[in-house]
Scaffold this motif. Structure first.
Motif, PDB file in Angstrom:
ATOM      1  N   TYR A  88      -6.660  -4.983  -4.282  1.00 56.56           N
ATOM      2  CA  TYR A  88      -8.731  -5.363  -4.389  1.00 56.56           C
ATOM      3  C   TYR A  88      -8.565  -5.666  -2.569  1.00 56.56           C
ATOM      4  N   ASP A  89      -7.295  -6.014  -1.755  1.00 58.19           N
ATOM      5  CA  ASP A  89      -7.595  -6.292  -0.539  1.00 58.19           C
ATOM      6  C   ASP A  89      -7.767  -4.810   0.533  1.00 58.19           C
ATOM      7  N   LEU A  90      -6.892  -3.473  -0.101  1.00 58.34           N
ATOM      8  CA  LEU A  90      -6.706  -2.303   0.662  1.00 58.34           C
ATOM      9  C   LEU A  90      -7.296  -1.840   1.348  1.00 58.34           C
ATOM     10  N   GLU A  91      -9.351  -1.581   1.260  1.00 55.52           N
ATOM     11  CA  GLU A  91     -10.186  -2.061   1.903  1.00 55.52           C
ATOM     12  C   GLU A  91     -10.423  -2.808   3.206  1.00 55.52           C
ATOM     13  N   ASN A  92     -10.355  -3.497   2.554  1.00 56.75           N
ATOM     14  CA  ASN A  92     -10.087  -4.773   4.251  1.00 56.75           C
ATOM     15  C   ASN A  92      -9.525  -4.544   5.054  1.00 56.75           C
ATOM     16  N   VAL A  93      -7.933  -3.934   4.725  1.00 58.31           N
ATOM     17  CA  VAL A  93      -7.198  -4.612   5.128  1.00 58.31           C
ATOM     18  C   VAL A  93      -6.605  -2.917   5.921  1.00 58.31           C
ATOM     19  N   PRO A 109       1.885   2.807   2.408  1.00 55.26           N
ATOM     20  CA  PRO A 109       1.804   2.168   0.914  1.00 55.26           C
ATOM     21  C   PRO A 109       2.716   1.464   0.007  1.00 55.26           C
ATOM     22  N   MET A 110       3.227   0.080  -0.058  1.00 59.28           N
ATOM     23  CA  MET A 110       3.944  -0.253  -1.002  1.00 59.28           C
ATOM     24  C   MET A 110       3.099  -0.905  -2.119  1.00 59.28           C
ATOM     25  N   MET A 111       2.492   0.090  -2.713  1.00 59.49           N
ATOM     26  CA  MET A 111       1.344  -0.240  -3.533  1.00 59.49           C
ATOM     27  C   MET A 111       1.824   0.736  -4.674  1.00 59.49           C
ATOM     28  N   ASN A 112       1.371   0.105  -6.180  1.00 56.95           N
ATOM     29  CA  ASN A 112       1.620   1.159  -6.407  1.00 56.95           C
ATOM     30  C   ASN A 112       0.100   0.841  -7.568  1.00 56.95           C
ATOM     31  N   ILE A 116      -4.739   5.559  -4.196  1.00 53.57           N
ATOM     32  CA  ILE A 116      -3.537   4.148  -3.431  1.00 53.57           C
ATOM     33  C   ILE A 116      -4.116   4.869  -2.192  1.00 53.57           C
ATOM     34  N   TYR A 117      -3.264   6.617  -1.604  1.00 54.23           N
ATOM     35  CA  TYR A 117      -3.260   7.603  -1.175  1.00 54.23           C
ATOM     36  C   TYR A 117      -5.084   7.957  -0.850  1.00 54.23           C
ATOM     37  N   ASP A 118      -5.542   8.377  -1.635  1.00 60.18           N
ATOM     38  CA  ASP A 118      -6.807   8.553  -1.424  1.00 60.18           C
ATOM     39  C   ASP A 118      -7.687   7.969  -0.798  1.00 60.18           C
ATOM     40  N   ARG A 119      -7.478   6.997  -1.087  1.00 61.03           N
ATOM     41  CA  ARG A 119      -8.075   5.489  -0.854  1.00 61.03           C
ATOM     42  C   ARG A 119      -8.019   4.893   0.717  1.00 61.03           C
ATOM     43  N   ILE A 120      -6.700   5.304   1.136  1.00 52.92           N
ATOM     44  CA  ILE A 120      -6.768   4.563   2.668  1.00 52.92           C
ATOM     45  C   ILE A 120      -7.410   6.151   3.005  1.00 52.92           C
ATOM     46  N   ARG A 121      -6.519   7.223   3.178  1.00 57.33           N
ATOM     47  CA  ARG A 121      -7.127   8.291   3.857  1.00 57.33           C
ATOM     48  C   ARG A 121      -8.424   8.586   4.165  1.00 57.33           C
ATOM     49  N   ALA A 122      -9.249   8.317   3.066  1.00 55.54           N
ATOM     50  CA  ALA A 122     -10.810   8.042   3.586  1.00 55.54           C
ATOM     51  C   ALA A 122     -11.155   6.803   4.613  1.00 55.54           C
ATOM     52  N   LEU A 123     -10.323   6.261   4.687  1.00 56.78           N
ATOM     53  CA  LEU A 123     -10.492   4.732   5.806  1.00 56.78           C
ATOM     54  C   LEU A 123     -10.079   5.299   7.281  1.00 56.78           C
ATOM     55  N   LEU A 124      -9.031   5.627   7.177  1.00 54.01           N
ATOM     56  CA  LEU A 124      -7.917   6.851   8.226  1.00 54.01           C
ATOM     57  C   LEU A 124      -7.286   7.691   7.788  1.00 54.01           C
ATOM     58  N   PRO A 125      -8.426   8.693   8.097  1.00 55.31           N
ATOM     59  CA  PRO A 125      -8.330  10.416   7.849  1.00 55.31           C
ATOM     60  C   PRO A 125      -7.544  10.869   9.013  1.00 55.31           C
ATOM     61  N   ASN A 126      -7.034  10.039   9.703  1.00 57.23           N
ATOM     62  CA  ASN A 126      -6.121  11.052  11.141  1.00 57.23           C
ATOM     63  C   ASN A 126      -4.815  10.843  11.319  1.00 57.23           C
ATOM     64  N   ASN A 127      -4.386   9.709  10.351  1.00 48.99           N
ATOM     65  CA  ASN A 127      -3.265   9.183  10.562  1.00 48.99           C
ATOM     66  C   ASN A 127      -2.217  10.177   9.651  1.00 48.99           C
ATOM     67  N   THR A 128      -0.611   9.434   9.477  1.00 52.02           N
ATOM     68  CA  THR A 128       0.529  10.359   8.495  1.00 52.02           C
ATOM     69  C   THR A 128       0.245   9.061   7.748  1.00 52.02           C
ATOM     70  N   ILE A 129       0.182   9.313   6.294  1.00 56.18           N
ATOM     71  CA  ILE A 129      -0.063   8.581   4.882  1.00 56.18           C
ATOM     72  C   ILE A 129       1.373   9.327   4.299  1.00 56.18           C
ATOM     73  N   GLU A 279      -6.069  -6.395 -10.104  1.00 57.72           N
ATOM     74  CA  GLU A 279      -6.282  -4.779 -10.538  1.00 57.72           C
ATOM     75  C   GLU A 279      -6.539  -3.995 -11.936  1.00 57.72           C
ATOM     76  N   LEU A 280      -7.589  -4.377 -12.506  1.00 64.46           N
ATOM     77  CA  LEU A 280      -8.927  -3.804 -13.468  1.00 64.46           C
ATOM     78  C   LEU A 280      -9.172  -2.430 -12.744  1.00 64.46           C
ATOM     79  N   GLU A 281      -9.485  -2.427 -11.381  1.00 61.74           N
ATOM     80  CA  GLU A 281     -10.135  -1.215 -10.599  1.00 61.74           C
ATOM     81  C   GLU A 281      -9.386  -0.048 -10.266  1.00 61.74           C
ATOM     82  N   LEU A 282      -7.648  -0.968 -10.300  1.00 62.31           N
ATOM     83  CA  LEU A 282      -6.635  -0.252  -9.542  1.00 62.31           C
ATOM     84  C   LEU A 282      -6.399   1.047 -10.910  1.00 62.31           C
ATOM     85  N   PHE A 283      -6.226   0.103 -11.812  1.00 62.98           N
ATOM     86  CA  PHE A 283      -5.807   1.300 -13.267  1.00 62.98           C
ATOM     87  C   PHE A 283      -7.510   1.998 -14.024  1.00 62.98           C
TER      88      PHE A 283
END
Length: 315
Positions: A88-93, A109-112, A116-129, A279-283
Motif C-alpha cells: 500500500y506504500d508502493l505508489e507513493n514510493v 522490488p522485493m515484494m510478493n 507489482i511489476y505492472d504498477r511500477i512500470r505504470a509510474l516509472l515507465p523508462n527504467n529497468t524493473i 494487503e487486501l488489494e494486493l491479493f
C-alpha cells in the motif's frame, strides 16, 4: 568493477534481512556504496547504532551502511534500488523515486504480488524493473532489529522484458558476494505467480475466517474456498501465457501442510488487528483487475473480497 550506489528502501523483515546481507558483505570488500532508507524511530536507531539482524547465518549481528536517509528525496544517483515496502506504500514510493532516479537506475522490488511489476512500470515507465519474489521467515523484532529463523531467505528474479539487453552481471555479483540464496531467470513470471497463487488464496481465506494456514488445509469449507480462488488465478495466468504447473493447486496444499498448523497469514493478522491499511488489494484487487482485463471470471474472489470488506468497516 565500477563503484555502484545500492539503496535499500524499507528495513522491515525483507529489507532488513537482504539489506543486512548486502551491506555486511560490502563492509568487507568496500566495492560499492550502500545506503538505507528508513522512517522515524527506525531511521534514528539505524543511523546511530546500525542495523541489527538476529539470524543463525551471521555471527556478527550489526551492520552499518555508508549512509542512512529518512527521506527518499535525499538519495543521490542510485544504481540499484531494492524496494522493500508494503504494497500500500508502493505508489507513493514510486512517485518520490521519480525525482531521484537516473535513466540507468535498476529497480528490484522485493515484494510478493502478481501486479507489482505492472504498477511500477505504470509510474516509472523508462527504467529497468526486475520482476521478483522472495521467500524469507523474518520480521521486525523491534525498531532497527530484524529477527530471522529457519531456512535462508531466497530471492527469485529475472530480466525486464522491456529492457532485455541491460547488463545485470554486476547485480548478480552483488547477490553472490552477499551470500544471498537466489535464482536468476530469463523469465521469472512463473515463479512469481506460483507464489502468488499460494499467498493470495491462503491470505484471503484466513482473513475471512480469522483462521490459520492449517485450518485452510484441513477444514473442508475453507479448503474449497481456497481452491476456488486458486482456480481463478490459474485461469488468468493461462490467459496471460504464464506457465503454472498442471498440479499447482495440489502442490500449494502440500507446501502449506509443511507449515506449523497454527501459522497465521500476514493479511489475516492485519485485517483482524484493525489496521486501516492491509494487503487486501494486493491479493483480491489484483485478481479482480486481471480477471476483467483477461475476460476471466473471478466470482469467488469477488465474493470473499466483499465479505471481508463488509465485516471490517475500517478497510
Amino acid at each position: 568493477m565500477n563503484t555502484k550506489h545500492i539503496v535499500i528502501i524499507g528495513l522491515g523483515g525483507v529489507g532488513g534481512y537482504f539489506g543486512f546481507k548486502i551491506n555486511q558483505a560490502n563492509e568487507k570488500n568496500k566495492q560499492h556504496k550502500v545506503s538505507f532508507v528508513a522512517r522515524g524511530t527506525t531511521y534514528a536507531i539505524v543511523k546511530e547504532h546500525g542495523l541489527t539482524l538476529l539470524s543463525p547465518e551471521h555471527a556478527q549481528p550489526i551492520t552499518r551502511p555508508d549512509a542512512v536517509y529518512e527521506h527518499i528525496s535525499d538519495i543521490k544517483d542510485p544504481d540499484l534500488l531494492l524496494i522493500c515496502v508494503k504494497e500500500y506504500d508502493l505508489e507513493n514510493v514510486c512517485r518520490q523515486l521519480s525525482t531521484v532516479i537516473t535513466p540507468n537506475t535498476i529497480l528490484l522490488p522485493m515484494m510478493n504480488g502478481a501486479d507489482i511489476y505492472d504498477r511500477i512500470r505504470a509510474l516509472l515507465p523508462n527504467n529497468t524493473i526486475l520482476p521478483s519474489c522472495v521467500y524469507v521467515a523474518s520480521h521486525i523484532k523491534e525498531k532497527g532489529i530484524v529477527a530471522h529463523k529457519g531456512a535462508a531467505g531466497k530471492l527469485i528474479f529475472g530480466k525486464d522484458a522491456a529492457h532485455m539487453s541491460v547488463n545485470l552481471d554486476w547485480v548478480l555479483a552483488v547477490c553472490e558476494q552477499s551470500t544471498i540464496d537466489f535464482e536468476f531467470k530469463e523469465n521469472a513470471l512463473s515463479a512469481i505467480w506460483s507464489k502468488f497463487i499460494f499467498i493470495a488464496s491462503f491470505g484471503l481465506v484466513s482473513a475471512k475466517h480469522n483462521s490459520s494456514i492449517g485450518a485452510v488445509c484441513t477444514e473442508a469449507s475453507q479448503k474449497k474456498e481456497a481452491t476456488q480462488i486458486m482456480q481463478e488465478i490459474k485461469a488468468i495466468a493461462a490467459k496471460k501465457d504464464i506457465f503454472l504447473a498442471a498440479d499447482i493447486i495440489q502442490k500449494v496444499f502440500e507446501k502449506a501442510a509443511t507449515f506449523p498448523p497454527t501459522t497465521p497469514t500476514s493479511l489475516q493478522l492485519d485485517v483482524h488487528s484493525g489496521k486501516n491499511k492491509t494487503e487486501l488489494e494486493l491479493f483480491a484487487g489484483a485478481i479482480i483487475t486481471y480477471g476483467i482485463a483477461e475476460n476471466c471470471a473471478t466470482v469467488y474472489t469477488q465474493r470473499i473480497y466483499e465479505e471481508i470488506k463488509a465485516a471490517h468497516i475500517h478497510l
